[in-house]
Design an enzyme around this catalytic site. Structure first.
Site, PDB file in Angstrom:
ATOM      1  N   ASP A  98       1.551  -1.538   0.074  1.00  0.00           N
ATOM      2  CA  ASP A  98      -0.149   0.172  -0.237  1.00  0.00           C
ATOM      3  C   ASP A  98       1.326   1.121  -0.532  1.00  0.00           C
ATOM      4  O   ASP A  98       1.820   1.715   0.885  1.00  0.00           O
ATOM      5  CB  ASP A  98      -0.605  -0.038   1.538  1.00  0.00           C
ATOM      6  CG  ASP A  98      -2.135   0.728   1.194  1.00  0.00           C
ATOM      7  OD1 ASP A  98      -1.613   1.606   0.459  1.00  0.00           O
ATOM      8  OD2 ASP A  98      -3.076   0.636   1.729  1.00  0.00           O
ATOM      9  N   HIS A 100      -0.869   4.685   0.073  1.00  0.00           N
ATOM     10  CA  HIS A 100      -1.091   5.239   0.290  1.00  0.00           C
ATOM     11  C   HIS A 100      -0.302   6.097   1.846  1.00  0.00           C
ATOM     12  O   HIS A 100      -0.537   4.996   2.744  1.00  0.00           O
ATOM     13  CB  HIS A 100      -2.729   4.988   0.521  1.00  0.00           C
ATOM     14  CG  HIS A 100      -3.177   4.977   0.114  1.00  0.00           C
ATOM     15  ND1 HIS A 100      -3.407   3.575  -0.859  1.00  0.00           N
ATOM     16  CD2 HIS A 100      -3.765   6.002  -1.173  1.00  0.00           C
ATOM     17  CE1 HIS A 100      -4.080   4.080  -1.732  1.00  0.00           C
ATOM     18  NE2 HIS A 100      -4.595   4.629  -2.255  1.00  0.00           N
ATOM     19  N   SER A 151      -5.554  -4.422   2.152  1.00  0.00           N
ATOM     20  CA  SER A 151      -4.410  -4.025   2.998  1.00  0.00           C
ATOM     21  C   SER A 151      -4.823  -4.398   4.810  1.00  0.00           C
ATOM     22  O   SER A 151      -4.223  -4.663   5.999  1.00  0.00           O
ATOM     23  CB  SER A 151      -3.967  -1.960   3.600  1.00  0.00           C
ATOM     24  OG  SER A 151      -3.704  -1.722   1.879  1.00  0.00           O
TER      25      SER A 151
HETATM   26 CO1  B1M Z   1      -6.031   5.147  -3.897  1.00  0.00          CO
HETATM   27  N1  B1M Z   1      -7.546   4.249  -3.776  1.00  0.00           N
HETATM   28  N2  B1M Z   1      -5.158   4.005  -4.839  1.00  0.00           N
HETATM   29  N3  B1M Z   1      -4.326   6.324  -4.512  1.00  0.00           N
HETATM   30  N4  B1M Z   1      -7.320   6.702  -2.663  1.00  0.00           N
HETATM   31  C1  B1M Z   1      -8.485   5.016  -2.232  1.00  0.00           C
HETATM   32  C2  B1M Z   1      -7.752   4.701  -1.155  1.00  0.00           C
HETATM   33  C3  B1M Z   1      -9.623   4.197  -2.895  1.00  0.00           C
HETATM   34  C4  B1M Z   1     -11.114   3.663  -1.949  1.00  0.00           C
HETATM   35  C5  B1M Z   1     -10.435   5.057  -4.216  1.00  0.00           C
HETATM   36  C6  B1M Z   1     -12.098   4.762  -4.610  1.00  0.00           C
HETATM   37  O1  B1M Z   1     -11.660   3.440  -5.527  1.00  0.00           O
HETATM   38  N5  B1M Z   1     -12.761   5.025  -4.304  1.00  0.00           N
HETATM   39  C7  B1M Z   1      -9.163   3.531  -3.535  1.00  0.00           C
HETATM   40  C8  B1M Z   1      -9.572   1.468  -2.299  1.00  0.00           C
HETATM   41  C9  B1M Z   1      -9.892   0.478  -3.509  1.00  0.00           C
HETATM   42  C10 B1M Z   1     -10.690  -0.123  -1.857  1.00  0.00           C
HETATM   43  O2  B1M Z   1      -9.504  -1.146  -2.395  1.00  0.00           O
HETATM   44  N6  B1M Z   1     -11.565  -0.428  -1.600  1.00  0.00           N
HETATM   45  C11 B1M Z   1      -7.719   3.358  -4.335  1.00  0.00           C
HETATM   46  C12 B1M Z   1      -6.887   2.455  -5.744  1.00  0.00           C
HETATM   47  C13 B1M Z   1      -7.981   1.866  -6.391  1.00  0.00           C
HETATM   48  C14 B1M Z   1      -5.822   3.233  -5.967  1.00  0.00           C
HETATM   49  C15 B1M Z   1      -5.329   2.084  -6.708  1.00  0.00           C
HETATM   50  C16 B1M Z   1      -5.206   0.693  -6.239  1.00  0.00           C
HETATM   51  C17 B1M Z   1      -5.505   2.704  -8.090  1.00  0.00           C
HETATM   52  C18 B1M Z   1      -4.512   1.912  -8.662  1.00  0.00           C
HETATM   53  O3  B1M Z   1      -3.524   2.050  -9.384  1.00  0.00           O
HETATM   54  N7  B1M Z   1      -5.508   1.612 -10.477  1.00  0.00           N
HETATM   55  C19 B1M Z   1      -3.776   2.215  -6.169  1.00  0.00           C
HETATM   56  C20 B1M Z   1      -3.517   1.810  -4.967  1.00  0.00           C
HETATM   57  C21 B1M Z   1      -2.034   1.932  -5.397  1.00  0.00           C
HETATM   58  C22 B1M Z   1      -0.916   0.778  -3.640  1.00  0.00           C
HETATM   59  O4  B1M Z   1      -1.464   1.597  -2.946  1.00  0.00           O
HETATM   60  N8  B1M Z   1       0.261  -0.081  -3.882  1.00  0.00           N
HETATM   61  C23 B1M Z   1      -4.081   3.954  -5.878  1.00  0.00           C
HETATM   62  C24 B1M Z   1      -3.158   5.194  -5.429  1.00  0.00           C
HETATM   63  C25 B1M Z   1      -3.297   6.639  -5.137  1.00  0.00           C
HETATM   64  C26 B1M Z   1      -2.308   7.955  -5.527  1.00  0.00           C
HETATM   65  C27 B1M Z   1      -1.307   6.941  -5.812  1.00  0.00           C
HETATM   66  C28 B1M Z   1      -3.153   7.794  -6.838  1.00  0.00           C
HETATM   67  C29 B1M Z   1      -3.075   8.566  -4.272  1.00  0.00           C
HETATM   68  C30 B1M Z   1      -2.128   8.478  -3.193  1.00  0.00           C
HETATM   69  C31 B1M Z   1      -0.995   9.608  -2.666  1.00  0.00           C
HETATM   70  C32 B1M Z   1      -0.448   9.027  -1.498  1.00  0.00           C
HETATM   71  O5  B1M Z   1      -1.191   8.655  -0.228  1.00  0.00           O
HETATM   72  N9  B1M Z   1       0.627   9.586  -1.326  1.00  0.00           N
HETATM   73  C33 B1M Z   1      -4.543   8.082  -3.889  1.00  0.00           C
HETATM   74  C34 B1M Z   1      -5.554   8.126  -2.972  1.00  0.00           C
HETATM   75  C35 B1M Z   1      -5.378   9.920  -3.174  1.00  0.00           C
HETATM   76  C36 B1M Z   1      -6.335   8.140  -3.031  1.00  0.00           C
HETATM   77  C37 B1M Z   1      -7.909   8.993  -1.774  1.00  0.00           C
HETATM   78  C38 B1M Z   1      -8.180   9.589  -3.098  1.00  0.00           C
HETATM   79  C39 B1M Z   1      -7.359   9.714  -1.355  1.00  0.00           C
HETATM   80  C40 B1M Z   1      -6.913   9.044   0.130  1.00  0.00           C
HETATM   81  C41 B1M Z   1      -6.117   9.499   1.330  1.00  0.00           C
HETATM   82  O6  B1M Z   1      -5.209  10.565   1.532  1.00  0.00           O
HETATM   83  N10 B1M Z   1      -6.925  10.496   2.217  1.00  0.00           N
HETATM   84  C42 B1M Z   1      -8.840   7.520  -1.294  1.00  0.00           C
HETATM   85  C43 B1M Z   1      -9.962   7.457  -1.661  1.00  0.00           C
HETATM   86  C44 B1M Z   1     -11.200   8.427  -0.087  1.00  0.00           C
HETATM   87  O7  B1M Z   1      -9.886   7.863   0.825  1.00  0.00           O
HETATM   88  N11 B1M Z   1     -11.376   9.033  -0.057  1.00  0.00           N
HETATM   89  C45 B1M Z   1      -8.013   6.443  -2.745  1.00  0.00           C
HETATM   90  C46 B1M Z   1      -6.844  11.287   2.992  1.00  0.00           C
HETATM   91  C47 B1M Z   1      -6.421  10.745   4.276  1.00  0.00           C
HETATM   92  C48 B1M Z   1      -6.144  12.271   5.565  1.00  0.00           C
HETATM   93  O8  B1M Z   1      -7.404  10.303   4.947  1.00  0.00           O
HETATM   94  O9  B1M Z   1      -5.511   8.086   4.467  1.00  0.00           O
HETATM   95  O10 B1M Z   1      -8.293   7.280   5.183  1.00  0.00           O
HETATM   96  P1  B1M Z   1      -6.953   8.913   4.910  1.00  0.00           P
HETATM   97  O11 B1M Z   1      -6.805   8.435   6.514  1.00  0.00           O
HETATM   98  C49 B1M Z   1      -7.823   9.115   7.554  1.00  0.00           C
HETATM   99  C50 B1M Z   1      -7.915   7.675   8.689  1.00  0.00           C
HETATM  100  O12 B1M Z   1      -8.146   6.548   7.635  1.00  0.00           O
HETATM  101  C51 B1M Z   1      -7.174   7.755   9.904  1.00  0.00           C
HETATM  102  O13 B1M Z   1      -7.218   8.656   9.590  1.00  0.00           O
HETATM  103  C52 B1M Z   1      -6.699   9.694   8.420  1.00  0.00           C
HETATM  104  C53 B1M Z   1      -6.946  11.255   8.809  1.00  0.00           C
HETATM  105  O14 B1M Z   1      -8.464  11.484   9.868  1.00  0.00           O
HETATM  106  N12 B1M Z   1      -6.153   6.720   9.646  1.00  0.00           N
HETATM  107  C54 B1M Z   1      -5.616   6.422  10.855  1.00  0.00           C
HETATM  108  C55 B1M Z   1      -5.724   6.476   8.501  1.00  0.00           C
HETATM  109  N13 B1M Z   1      -4.096   5.909   9.351  1.00  0.00           N
HETATM  110  C56 B1M Z   1      -4.297   5.597  10.140  1.00  0.00           C
HETATM  111  C57 B1M Z   1      -3.617   5.212  11.091  1.00  0.00           C
HETATM  112  C58 B1M Z   1      -3.797   5.030  12.687  1.00  0.00           C
HETATM  113  C59 B1M Z   1      -4.719   5.879  13.170  1.00  0.00           C
HETATM  114  C60 B1M Z   1      -5.341   6.222  12.485  1.00  0.00           C
HETATM  115  O15 B1M Z   1      -3.261   4.530  13.148  1.00  0.00           O
HETATM  116  C61 B1M Z   1      -1.679   4.132  13.046  1.00  0.00           C
END
Ligand code: B1M
Length: 214
Positions: A98, A100, A151
């Protein structure tokens, strides 16, 4: 457009023209973390929605991620650092497979600003590397982040591997694909009943981390 909507647009469009000036203006009204959790997260959620609907390609999502990172980096110095003594140490990683890292890095900022020493191992971290880091850094907590459905399963495997290696440090997990149910039913049993705490967002991650070390 009103300020809040403009902030959302920078993330959705992956642009930065005017972003910092608008963040500066937003700080007169909101706390930095509320800006992140409010308009910026709303923008990211919309990016996720558009991506899932095939209206955005990965390269565009990457641009959005860059804008989000730039915004968080800009706001970071304005988040009040607690001058507390070292509360505890956490080894933090995005799990194997992963990439992200925006959420993980936000967790790092919030914990570091609240007295935790954070060892951030980065992305795609295999269990072996975690085991090694636990031996080297002797943390109070191992923090795992991951956004993909696969993940969530990788976290189960990671918990098993940690357990097998004799690690019993409390684990904190977070990320969009997790639910409390999944954590309790799958990750906690894989860790042999050791502490596995689930954080829905970064702030509850901080609360849980404090509870673990207190
Ligand atoms: Co990706 N991606 N992505 N992506 N991406 C998602 C996660 C997805 C939901 C989008 C969608 O389809 N709607 C989807 C996942 C589907 C699934 O499995 N259910 C997805 C996909 C499919 C993919 C790829 C497979 C796409 C592809 O290549 N075809 C690929 C995966 C590559 C890989 O990992 N092997 C991929 C790639 C990418 C980018 C590289 C383009 C980019 C990431 C850049 C980066 O992180 N440097 C990206 C992005 C930006 C997203 C979305 C749009 C946004 C994620 C984000 O940064 N959110 C995402 C859709 C979404 O989430 N709405 C998506 C903002 C961030 C602050 O929130 O990370 O959730 P988040 O963290 C939160 C909580 O979750 C929590 O606290 C945070 C803030 O309060 N939290 C924790 C997280 N970790 C924690 C740990 C803790 C405590 C709390 O304690 C240890």
């Amino acid at each position: 457009l009103p300020l809040e909507e403009r902030l959302q647009r920078y993330i959705i469009e992956g642009s930065r023209d005017g972003l910092f000036a608008d963040l500066e203006a937003a700080m007169a009204k909101y706390a930095p973390l509320d800006i992140i959790n409010g308009p910026l997260m709303k923008g990211m959620d919309e990016v996720g929605r558009l991506f899932a609907a095939n209206e955005l390609i990965v390269a565009e999502v990457l641009q959005s991620a860059e804008s989000m990172k730039a915004a968080v980096t800009f706001l970071e110095p304005h988040m009040s650092a607690a001058q507390a003594a070292m509360r505890g140490k956490i080894v933090l990683a995005t799990v194997k497979g992963d990439v992200h890292d925006i959420g993980k890095n936000l967790v790092e900022i919030i914990l570091a600003n609240n007295g935790f020493q954070v060892v951030n191992l980065g992305i795609k971290v295999p269990p072996e590397q975690l085991v090694q880091a636990v031996r080297e850094h002797k943390p109070d907590i191992v923090g795992l982040s991951g956004l993909l459905v696969k993940s969530a399963h990788q976290m189960v495997a990671t918990a098993e591997d940690l357990k097998r290696a004799g690690v019993s440090v409390p684990i904190l997990v977070g990320g969009a694909a997790l639910s409390r149910n999944f954590v309790d039913r799958n990750i906690a049993p894989a860790y042999g009943g050791g502490t596995v705490a689930y954080a829905q967002d970064a702030m509850s991650g901080l609360d849980l981390a404090k509870q673990i070390v207190d």
